[in-house]
Design a protein around this motif. Structure first.
Motif, PDB file in Angstrom:
ATOM      1  N   LYS A 137     -44.874 -25.905  90.144  1.00 21.37           N
ATOM      2  CA  LYS A 137     -46.256 -25.809  90.643  1.00 21.37           C
ATOM      3  C   LYS A 137     -47.375 -25.489  89.284  1.00 21.37           C
ATOM      4  O   LYS A 137     -46.844 -24.433  88.743  1.00 21.37           O
ATOM      5  CB  LYS A 137     -46.327 -24.976  91.867  1.00 21.37           C
ATOM      6  CG  LYS A 137     -45.664 -25.181  92.857  1.00 21.37           C
ATOM      7  CD  LYS A 137     -45.814 -26.227  93.622  1.00 21.37           C
ATOM      8  CE  LYS A 137     -45.242 -26.490  94.798  1.00 21.37           C
ATOM      9  NZ  LYS A 137     -44.900 -27.733  95.602  1.00 21.37           N
ATOM     10  N   VAL A 138     -48.003 -26.626  89.204  1.00 23.91           N
ATOM     11  CA  VAL A 138     -49.137 -26.307  88.079  1.00 23.91           C
ATOM     12  C   VAL A 138     -50.441 -25.753  88.810  1.00 23.91           C
ATOM     13  O   VAL A 138     -51.136 -26.603  89.502  1.00 23.91           O
ATOM     14  CB  VAL A 138     -49.250 -27.414  87.312  1.00 23.91           C
ATOM     15  CG1 VAL A 138     -50.287 -26.940  86.112  1.00 23.91           C
ATOM     16  CG2 VAL A 138     -47.831 -27.844  86.772  1.00 23.91           C
ATOM     17  N   LEU A 139     -50.785 -24.497  88.607  1.00 25.78           N
ATOM     18  CA  LEU A 139     -52.013 -23.954  89.338  1.00 25.78           C
ATOM     19  C   LEU A 139     -53.125 -24.350  88.340  1.00 25.78           C
ATOM     20  O   LEU A 139     -53.085 -23.506  87.054  1.00 25.78           O
ATOM     21  CB  LEU A 139     -51.922 -22.534  89.808  1.00 25.78           C
ATOM     22  CG  LEU A 139     -50.769 -22.306  90.518  1.00 25.78           C
ATOM     23  CD1 LEU A 139     -50.609 -20.867  90.834  1.00 25.78           C
ATOM     24  CD2 LEU A 139     -50.487 -22.993  91.669  1.00 25.78           C
ATOM     25  N   VAL A 140     -54.421 -25.056  88.715  1.00 29.38           N
ATOM     26  CA  VAL A 140     -55.290 -25.037  87.468  1.00 29.38           C
ATOM     27  C   VAL A 140     -56.605 -24.385  88.102  1.00 29.38           C
ATOM     28  O   VAL A 140     -57.029 -24.236  89.267  1.00 29.38           O
ATOM     29  CB  VAL A 140     -55.618 -26.597  87.613  1.00 29.38           C
ATOM     30  CG1 VAL A 140     -56.972 -26.812  86.835  1.00 29.38           C
ATOM     31  CG2 VAL A 140     -54.472 -27.369  87.099  1.00 29.38           C
ATOM     32  N   GLY A 141     -57.193 -23.554  87.089  1.00 26.85           N
ATOM     33  CA  GLY A 141     -58.522 -22.799  87.201  1.00 26.85           C
ATOM     34  C   GLY A 141     -59.570 -23.671  86.065  1.00 26.85           C
ATOM     35  O   GLY A 141     -59.176 -23.407  84.989  1.00 26.85           O
TER      36      GLY A 141
END
Length: 151
Positions: A5-9
């Motif tokens: 899972k790549v969580l982007v902010g």
């Protein structure tokens, strides 16, 4: 192969570009990858491994889309023990002490809660790289190699 899972902010989109580069490299290596610009803490349980790609906003704060996940991490601590993770932080070194502060916060919090850091935090300076992805290529290759070692 790992489920990542790549969580982007992101505020201006640079983090999205870097996240998509990392996802493409991991997919090419045979991993399952989901990039999300609307992360939530439920993704922590679903993932074999986490990648956080974030910019810094204001005076060193997390972007609005990633802040709720950060605030919820303490209640998710059991799901993070020994979970492999890595963090890429984008920033501008002219901001001094707040340079890449959001990524540093995420990296520190994930480690404090028992996550297993795959690689040291990558900081990408906007003053050095006009395109943030240019500062991430070698690190992404090393990250994928670490993921492959785990399988």
């Amino acid at each position: 192969m790992a489920s990542i899972k790549v969580l982007v902010g992101s505020v201006y989109g640079g983090s999205v570009e870097v996240a998509e580069m990392a996802a493409a490299a991991a997919l090419k290596a045979g991993h399952q990858v989901e990039v999300t610009e609307t992360p939530h803490s439920g993704l922590l349980e679903e993932a074999d491994s986490l990648l956080v790609v974030t910019s810094t906003t204001g005076s060193g704060e997390l972007p609005e889309d990633l802040l709720p996940v950060y605030q919820d991490l303490d209640s998710q601590a059991a799901k993070l023990v020994n979970k492999p993770f890595a963090v890429i932080a984008l920033g501008d070194s002219s901001y001094g002490d707040s340079f890449c502060a959001a990524g540093k916060l995420m990296d520190e919090k994930l480690a404090d809660l028992g996550g297993q850091q795959l690689l040291p935090l990558l900081t990408i300076d906007a003053l050095q790289y006009f395109q943030a992805g240019d500062g991430a290529e070698d690190w992404i290759a090393a990250w994928v190699a670490k993921l492959n070692e785990r399988d």
